[in-house]
Scaffold this active site. Structure first.
Site, PDB file in Angstrom:
ATOM      1  N   GLY A 238       0.779  -1.229  -0.002  1.00 55.57           N
ATOM      2  CA  GLY A 238      -0.134   0.045   0.079  1.00 55.57           C
ATOM      3  C   GLY A 238       0.819   1.211  -0.038  1.00 55.57           C
ATOM      4  O   GLY A 238       2.114   1.260  -0.300  1.00 55.57           O
ATOM      5  N   ILE A 239       0.469   2.262   0.497  1.00 63.02           N
ATOM      6  CA  ILE A 239       0.949   3.446   0.825  1.00 63.02           C
ATOM      7  C   ILE A 239       1.203   4.033   2.000  1.00 63.02           C
ATOM      8  O   ILE A 239       0.509   3.372   2.958  1.00 63.02           O
ATOM      9  CB  ILE A 239       0.138   4.736  -0.042  1.00 63.02           C
ATOM     10  CG1 ILE A 239       0.675   6.113  -0.145  1.00 63.02           C
ATOM     11  CG2 ILE A 239      -1.089   4.901   0.854  1.00 63.02           C
ATOM     12  CD1 ILE A 239       0.286   7.184  -1.002  1.00 63.02           C
ATOM     13  N   GLY A 240       2.200   4.803   2.261  1.00 58.65           N
ATOM     14  CA  GLY A 240       2.635   5.264   3.645  1.00 58.65           C
ATOM     15  C   GLY A 240       3.899   4.784   4.038  1.00 58.65           C
ATOM     16  O   GLY A 240       4.792   4.292   3.282  1.00 58.65           O
ATOM     17  N   ALA A 241       4.486   5.009   5.263  1.00 64.42           N
ATOM     18  CA  ALA A 241       5.724   4.936   5.824  1.00 64.42           C
ATOM     19  C   ALA A 241       6.105   3.324   5.797  1.00 64.42           C
ATOM     20  O   ALA A 241       7.452   3.117   5.753  1.00 64.42           O
ATOM     21  CB  ALA A 241       5.874   5.735   7.279  1.00 64.42           C
ATOM     22  N   ILE A 242       5.262   2.659   6.244  1.00 60.35           N
ATOM     23  CA  ILE A 242       5.602   1.106   6.417  1.00 60.35           C
ATOM     24  C   ILE A 242       5.932   0.554   5.054  1.00 60.35           C
ATOM     25  O   ILE A 242       7.142   0.083   4.915  1.00 60.35           O
ATOM     26  CB  ILE A 242       4.618   0.476   7.511  1.00 60.35           C
ATOM     27  CG1 ILE A 242       4.763   1.090   8.552  1.00 60.35           C
ATOM     28  CG2 ILE A 242       4.681  -0.912   7.206  1.00 60.35           C
ATOM     29  CD1 ILE A 242       3.812   0.271   9.854  1.00 60.35           C
ATOM     30  N   GLU A 261      -4.143  -4.019  -4.159  1.00 56.73           N
ATOM     31  CA  GLU A 261      -5.277  -3.000  -4.485  1.00 56.73           C
ATOM     32  C   GLU A 261      -5.034  -1.785  -5.031  1.00 56.73           C
ATOM     33  O   GLU A 261      -5.605  -1.133  -5.768  1.00 56.73           O
ATOM     34  CB  GLU A 261      -6.104  -2.863  -3.038  1.00 56.73           C
ATOM     35  CG  GLU A 261      -5.331  -2.109  -2.227  1.00 56.73           C
ATOM     36  CD  GLU A 261      -6.184  -2.228  -0.632  1.00 56.73           C
ATOM     37  OE1 GLU A 261      -6.090  -1.322   0.092  1.00 56.73           O
ATOM     38  OE2 GLU A 261      -6.815  -3.509  -0.436  1.00 56.73           O
ATOM     39  N   GLY A 359      -9.265  -3.192   1.974  1.00 63.64           N
ATOM     40  CA  GLY A 359      -9.013  -4.565   1.522  1.00 63.64           C
ATOM     41  C   GLY A 359      -8.184  -5.365   2.320  1.00 63.64           C
ATOM     42  O   GLY A 359      -7.714  -6.292   1.889  1.00 63.64           O
TER      43      GLY A 359
END
Length: 454
Positions: A238-242, A261, A359
């Protein structure tokens, strides 16, 4: 906002054969004229994410005094939502399938409503007629020589509902990339065309204001997750820092694939380095499969007319049975808190709704049924400057369980990774305490001894 020029319109039209050009021109109207099709009491579906048709929304809101009880449906949208401003409730009702930061206040104040639902099921609500839409507002690429426009950066939860709508209004935008896959609509199916060129919204992977010590935590989580990923795996990212931190530690891996997704900018470097090539994928080998992208112009340019990328509606991409056909499927999702039995809360803080199911469960279940698959929940061990533990004795009162203790598998924090699948409650508690922040381990252990008799 960069407005359309006559030269740009002419260039677009030159691609279209005379017979299709005639149809195109017959449907060409101004945004103010197009949104006159929206009537009081209508249901409107809006293309979400970074693909939001901003000009059509502005035009719709300009008509607010002529409208009452218009219900607007969508998942997360990037940017301002003028119909959610206080005082708009008489004119517009909003129902969200996923709560973005721009909708949180309206939902907490009762000016907007939240529909908890698996992302794979969102398009099915419209396909099966559980929700009927009168008007779809979409933002698409200029038509090709065959008259097909691409939904571009967001296909997943808009294609099916839009094409079930009675009226489709399309903002034709030269800045929308021509993504490939099951993501096209022909001009014959569009009722009204509004030519308006406007830069797409952007969503950077990491908030530039994030403190260095927080980024260091994400970095360690990324290392711990990356250690679980084997060569030949197919990833949901996905998106984001992790996710961004995970991807930094994958350059020594081989033959990774993508079935997700959504994805963002961070994946591109792994493709360029040959790490992501899809050669070992057992479903859609060689292809990056997704429903939408959230990112910056870099990722929009990457997907433009790129045959490696295939975009499909979310009812396909997020179908757990489809996901499970990818061997070594690794799903990486996040959480707000996890209790000592393994229940995962990801959509609310107590009774306050924060985001949505999204998701997560689709991919947790799909990857768990994949041959060699690994469902992963990754989260920092604490929040609020180490004053609150995210590994908790019990979830906050009113908190929602997104991933059940029966679905949970790997849990990862900056302190390590544990596998809870097949473990007893006592074994789970011990494992989760081992990856909690050290300052909270004693009180977690005390609770576990008193409650679970460890």
């Amino acid at each position: 906002i960069e407005m359309t020029t006559t030269e740009e319109i002419t260039t677009t039209k030159n691609l279209i054969p005379t017979n299709l050009l005639r149809i195109y021109n017959q449907k060409l109207v101004s945004s103010d004229e197009a949104v006159k099709q929206i009537k009081s009491g209508d249901n409107v579906i809006v293309q979400p994410g970074c693909a939001v048709p901003s000009e059509l929304i502005r035009a719709m809101v300009r008509r607010k005094d002529e409208l009452e009880d218009v219900t607007i449906y969508h998942i997360l949208i990037v940017g301002e939502l003028p119909y959610l401003q206080p005082g708009m409730e008489k004119h517009f009702k909003h129902k969200a399938f996923f709560i973005g930061a721009n909708a949180r206040k309206a939902i907490s104040e009762g000016r907007s409503e939240f529909i908890p639902i698996f992302l794979s099921d969102v398009p099915l609500l419209f396909k099966l007629g559980r929700i009927n839409t009168d008007v779809a507002l979409i933002n698409v690429s200029p038509p090709d020589e065959h008259g097909f426009c691409s939904y571009g950066v967001d296909v997943g939860t808009i294609k099916t509902p839009a094409e079930k709508s009675k009226i489709i209004i399309a903002q034709v935008n030269k800045h929308m990339p021509r993504s490939l896959g099951d993501c096209f609509i022909h001009i014959n199916k569009i009722n009204y065309i509004v030519e308006h060129d406007e830069e797409l919204k952007e969503l950077p992977q990491v908030d530039p204001n994030t403190a260095p010590e927080v980024l260091a935590v994400f970095d360690k989580i990324g290392q711990n997750v990356a250690n679980l990923i084997e060569d030949g795996s197919t990833l949901q990212m996905g998106i984001g820092a992790i996710p961004d931190s995970v991807m930094k530690y994958l350059f020594d891996k081989k033959d990774l694939g993508i079935h997700t997704e959504m994805f963002s900018d961070g994946m591109i470097d792994l493709v360029d380095a040959g790490v992501i090539n899809g050669e070992k994928k057992t479903l859609h080998p060689g292809k990056i499969i997704a429903g939408f992208v959230l990112g910056t112009k870099r990722v929009y340019d990457f997907i433009d007319n790129n045959p490696v990328c295939e975009f499909h509606p979310q009812e396909y991409v997020n179908d757990p049975f489809v996901i499970s056909k990818n061997n070594k499927m690794v799903a990486i999702n996040s959480a707000l808190e996890v209790d000592l039995t393994g229940q995962v809360c990801a959509d609310s803080i107590g009774t306050r709704f924060y985001s949505g199911i999204g998701g997560q469960v689709d991919f947790i279940r799909g990857s768990s049924k994949s041959e060699g698959g690994k469902p992963i929940i990754a989260l920092p061990a604490t929040t609020k400057n180490d004053t609150i533990s995210r590994i908790v004795p019990t979830l906050k009162p009113g908190a929602g369980v997104v991933t059940s203790r029966g679905d949970v598998d790997y849990i990862v924090t900056e302190y390590g990774a544990v596998n809870l699948w097949g473990k007893t409650i006592q074994e789970r508690a011990k494992a989760l305490i081992s990856i909690a922040h050290p300052k909270f381990r004693d009180e977690l252990t005390k609770y576990a001894k008193e409650t679970f008799h460890i």
